[in-house]
Design an enzyme around this catalytic site. Structure first.
Site, PDB file in Angstrom:
ATOM      1  N   LYS A  85      37.633  54.238  39.768  1.00  0.00           N
ATOM      2  CA  LYS A  85      38.153  52.886  39.970  1.00  0.00           C
ATOM      3  C   LYS A  85      36.990  51.916  39.841  1.00  0.00           C
ATOM      4  O   LYS A  85      35.994  52.010  40.557  1.00  0.00           O
ATOM      5  CB  LYS A  85      38.799  52.774  41.346  1.00  0.00           C
ATOM      6  CG  LYS A  85      39.300  51.375  41.651  1.00  0.00           C
ATOM      7  CD  LYS A  85      40.083  51.319  42.938  1.00  0.00           C
ATOM      8  CE  LYS A  85      40.497  49.894  43.236  1.00  0.00           C
ATOM      9  NZ  LYS A  85      41.261  49.811  44.488  1.00  0.00           N
ATOM     10  N   LYS A 133      41.286  53.408  36.623  1.00  0.00           N
ATOM     11  CA  LYS A 133      41.804  52.077  36.915  1.00  0.00           C
ATOM     12  C   LYS A 133      40.708  51.054  36.715  1.00  0.00           C
ATOM     13  O   LYS A 133      39.598  51.292  37.205  1.00  0.00           O
ATOM     14  CB  LYS A 133      42.263  52.078  38.385  1.00  0.00           C
ATOM     15  CG  LYS A 133      42.830  50.798  38.887  1.00  0.00           C
ATOM     16  CD  LYS A 133      43.182  50.961  40.326  1.00  0.00           C
ATOM     17  CE  LYS A 133      43.577  49.616  40.863  1.00  0.00           C
ATOM     18  NZ  LYS A 133      43.832  49.654  42.277  1.00  0.00           N
TER      19      LYS A 133
HETATM   20  C1  PBG Z   1      42.697  48.065  46.779  1.00  0.00           C
HETATM   21  C2  PBG Z   1      43.563  48.081  45.577  1.00  0.00           C
HETATM   22  C3  PBG Z   1      43.471  47.160  44.514  1.00  0.00           C
HETATM   23  C4  PBG Z   1      44.452  47.485  43.609  1.00  0.00           C
HETATM   24  C5  PBG Z   1      45.147  48.579  44.108  1.00  0.00           C
HETATM   25  N1  PBG Z   1      44.570  48.934  45.319  1.00  0.00           N
HETATM   26  C6  PBG Z   1      42.616  45.987  44.332  1.00  0.00           C
HETATM   27  C7  PBG Z   1      41.214  46.016  44.726  1.00  0.00           C
HETATM   28  O1  PBG Z   1      40.526  47.033  44.618  1.00  0.00           O
HETATM   29  O2  PBG Z   1      40.768  44.977  45.167  1.00  0.00           O
HETATM   30  C8  PBG Z   1      44.682  46.729  42.323  1.00  0.00           C
HETATM   31  C9  PBG Z   1      45.957  46.939  41.639  1.00  0.00           C
HETATM   32  C10 PBG Z   1      46.260  45.910  40.631  1.00  0.00           C
HETATM   33  O3  PBG Z   1      45.439  45.016  40.308  1.00  0.00           O
HETATM   34  O4  PBG Z   1      47.381  45.951  40.111  1.00  0.00           O
HETATM   35  N2  PBG Z   1      42.791  49.144  47.606  1.00  0.00           N
END
Ligand code: PBG
Length: 330
Positions: A201, A255
């Site tokens: 991520k 992601k």
């Molecule tokens: C945080 C989390 C995020 C997303 C899913 N879980 C955002 C972040 O890391 O700040 C993003 C999902 C999206 O942008 O659709 N636990």
């Protein structure tokens, strides 16, 4: 002067593109409803709330949730991922709402399970929706504490498993959380509760609209670069995936999606394990905004972007387009 057309060198590759039936027969990849995981936002208050930066996406209150899921079940979507929008009053620095057995994810899980058995439920494990400081882990003096956060994440995963989540989806990026959560689940008898790890991520600008959706934007000070990955790196993604697999992850995830297809392909080629991708909020918002302006053909671009995930080797995609795409395939 006319160039000579080299008949001897041309094999006529266009021959297999001349008609629809041939194109269908030789297509190397195909999308189906089984490729889509639908992220669903929950809210405490009854009714629904539109997410302005994600046109078409709503947060669902307890009274509307079951109807919303009905469409997904009817279309045959295999899984939904639950994300809570907590009112500011429930957000604290110790993130205790994360492991409240009656928190939004647990309540929603029990209520959906009562109505539907044919759709998998994925609980999101991370502290940002519960944290008054907006981070995915516990913050002390500006530092995100790893091992203290993992302890809370384990308690969070456990209440979700107890409520009936089929999958735990740790999206927090703390070190060692997969093994710790696996042990916690196994010790409590949840041997078959699966872990879908957000392994690679990235610290991405594409998450902006999601932070609106879960109300985590205002609180967040600084960025998430001390735990989410640097977009410059790919070798590191392979190491993280290997590590998560060793710790017991059943599936891994990359992601954001479209900007990281190279990572998906490398992971799939290297490990051959179930590899998921998240087409995140910013990717969705871009397609929505451009098509609202008449600059892109919405459905064409939606399906093309989803096909790109397949081509890269993705097994299933978390996408806000899940219902639209499934309807189009029907
Ligand atoms: C945080 C989390 C995020 C997303 C899913 N879980 C955002 C972040 O890391 O700040 C993003 C999902 C999206 O942008 O659709 N636990």
């Amino acid at each position: 002067m006319n160039k000579t057309f080299r008949q001897d060198l041309v094999v006529r590759p266009r021959r297999i593109r001349t008609d629809d039936w041939t194109r269908r027969m030789v297509a190397e990849n195909r999308l189906s409803v089984d490729d889509f995981i639908w992220p669903v936002f929950l809210q405490e208050d009854n009714g629904t709330t539109d997410v302005p930066s994600m046109p078409g996406v709503k947060r669902y209150g307890p009274d509307c949730l079951i109807d919303a899921i009905a469409d997904a079940v009817e279309l045959g979507i295999p899984a939904i991922a639950l994300f809570p929008y907590n009112n500011p009053a429930t957000k604290t620095e110790d993130c205790r709402e994360a492991y409240n057995p009656d928190n939004l994810i647990c309540q929603a899980t029990r209520s959906i399970r009562k109505h539907y058995q044919e759709i998998a439920l994925i609980g999101d494990v991370a502290l940002d929706p519960y944290n008054s400081l907006g981070h995915d882990g516990i913050v002390k003096d500006g530092v995100i504490l790893n091992d203290e956060s993992v302890e809370i994440l384990c308690r969070q995963a456990l209440v979700q498993a107890e409520a009936g989540c089929d999958y735990i989806g740790p999206s927090d990026m703390m070190d060692g959380r997969i093994g710790a959560i696996r042990d916690t689940l196994d010790d409590a008898g949840y041997t078959y509760t699966k872990i879908m790890s957000y392994s690679a991520k990235y610290a991405s600008g594409f998450y902006g609209p999601f932070r609106d959706a879960v109300g985590a934007k205002g609180a967040l000070k600084g960025d998430k670069k001390t735990y989410q990955m640097d977009p410059a790196n790919s070798e590191e993604a392979l190491r993280l995936v290997e590590n998560d697999l060793q710790q017991g992850a059943d599936m891994v995830m990359v992601k954001p999606g479209i900007a990281y297809l190279d990572i998906i392909q490398r992971i799939k080629d290297t490990f051959g394990v179930p590899t998921m991708a998240y087409q995140v909020s910013g990717e969705y918002a871009m397609i929505k905004a451009a098509s609202a302006n008449g600059w892109l053909d919405h459905d064409a671009v939606m399906m093309e972007s989803l096909m790109a995930f397949k081509r890269a080797g993705t097994d299933a995609v978390l996408t806000y387009f899940a219902l639209d795409a499934a309807r189009l395939l029907k």
